[in-house]
Design an enzyme around this catalytic site. Sequence first.
Site, short mmCIF file in Angstrom:
data_model
loop_
_atom_site.label_atom_id
_atom_site.label_comp_id
_atom_site.label_asym_id
_atom_site.label_seq_id
_atom_site.Cartn_x
_atom_site.Cartn_y
_atom_site.Cartn_z
CD GLU A 35 13.81 -12.74 -14.12
OE1 GLU A 35 14.45 -12.68 -13.05
OE2 GLU A 35 13.33 -11.75 -14.69
CE LYS A 51 -0.56 -5.19 -2.83
NZ LYS A 51 -0.17 -3.98 -3.57
CD GLU A 182 -0.95 -1.93 -0.99
OE1 GLU A 182 -1.67 -1.51 -1.92
OE2 GLU A 182 0.16 -2.49 -1.21
CG ASP A 304 8.32 -0.48 -11.64
OD1 ASP A 304 7.49 0.06 -12.39
OD2 ASP A 304 8.01 -1.15 -10.64
CB ALA A 342 -6.12 1.10 -5.99
CG HIS A 437 -31.13 2.52 -4.19
ND1 HIS A 437 -30.35 3.18 -3.28
CD2 HIS A 437 -32.21 2.04 -3.51
CE1 HIS A 437 -30.94 3.13 -2.09
NE2 HIS A 437 -32.06 2.43 -2.21
#
Length: 448
Positions: A35, A51, A182, A304, A342, A437
């Site tokens: 990495e 975020k 967003e 990705d 979402a 409810h």
Amino acid sequence: MSDYDFDLFVIGAGSGGVRASRVAAAHGAKVAVAEEYRVGGTCVIRGCVPKKLLIYGAHFAEDLKDARRFGWNVPDCGFEWTTLRDNVLADVDRLEGLYKNTLDSHKVELIADRATIVGPHKVKLGSGREVSAKYILIATGAWPLIPEVEGAEHGVTSNEVFHLEECPKRIVIVGGGYIANEFAGIFHQFGSHVTIVNRSATLLRGYDEQIRDRLLQISTMKGINFRFHAEMEKIEKNEDGTLCVRFKNGDPVACDLLVFATGRKPNVEGLGLENVGVELNEKGAIKVDDYSRTNVESIYAVGDVTDRLQLTPVAIREGHAFADTVFGDNPRTVDYHCVPSAVFSHPPLAGVGLTEAQAKNKLGTVKVYTSDFRPMKNVLAGRDERALYKMVVDATTNRVVGLHMIGPDAPEILQAAAVAVKAGLTKQEFDDTVALHPSMAEELVLLK
């Protein structure tokens, strides 16, 4: 003894790469992961996690005002961007540490360096060291796209937004997808004047039309500006540091910050794929089969960097399935049917399954049930903002094939409801479930 230095060499320590490394090591493989930046990838370091923390911070703007209607003597409150920014970045550091601990506890060797593929079983590190591996897994994710327009260097992407020195008074966000919407909601609540600029007239392509229209309506009511069919001509930087965004049609827009949210491209540059002939598709993504294998037998790819679904939980599942298949003697694939998603806009929206338009094209005859209501909290707070829940049903089988919603806590509610859609339950089975409810979620079992 193995003929290779490692059984598995992973390039990229994001969500998919870390999961694949950990599970492969648990299966007994000798694993290394390279990495070049930070462990955790887009989601943890510069994406969904920081975020979401900004979104929590943004919600206080309205919550503090609403509190007065609920009897709390809340004074006018000022917002300090640097406090939130630094606390969020500190939490990102904490999470990165946990990811490193996970790799260490599974005896995965973490190499803080860039890796380039130089052969079907060999990578070369930035230090010059060459390492061999029986299998190579590419998990380098995606990178923000910057449009080719004069002065584009004056803008930033979502990568840099988390490190801003100050909260901008005026912000222009280019794009109409989830990142644009967003950050529009976030900075509007922080007090910025927000303008979304989009090449087309469509926001959030792929989401149900009624739901995204409702977001546009609510966002406009809140004071977010939209410029549709707007093609940028150039970006100019003024002597005082402010920017002027000029368009091929329409008036220019002045701002203090320009954010490009114009999509993401697979992060394949400089990987050395051409050295071994790994095939890319027309979008520049790595082509893989159902088991995440490329056309080169020893090289795989997840997340990705492939052209499947750019979602963190999907990358994690792909990494896990890869490790089980190659090292766990348990060949398996990922099921991409009914994956919920979402948008953490303000308010958030979420969906699973087919939209109304998709269902009509695929099934022919569908039934649509909706509930358009004002949440109790909004009523007492004096807010006109309405939630919208929508259920798409196959008219032939009565099976629920899609659920879409916008309103407070929509993603939290949809996660549980997505199980029912994935399981193929019918509208009648929703109706047979007694309502809880008072809640917003009860609308799902009361749809008419």
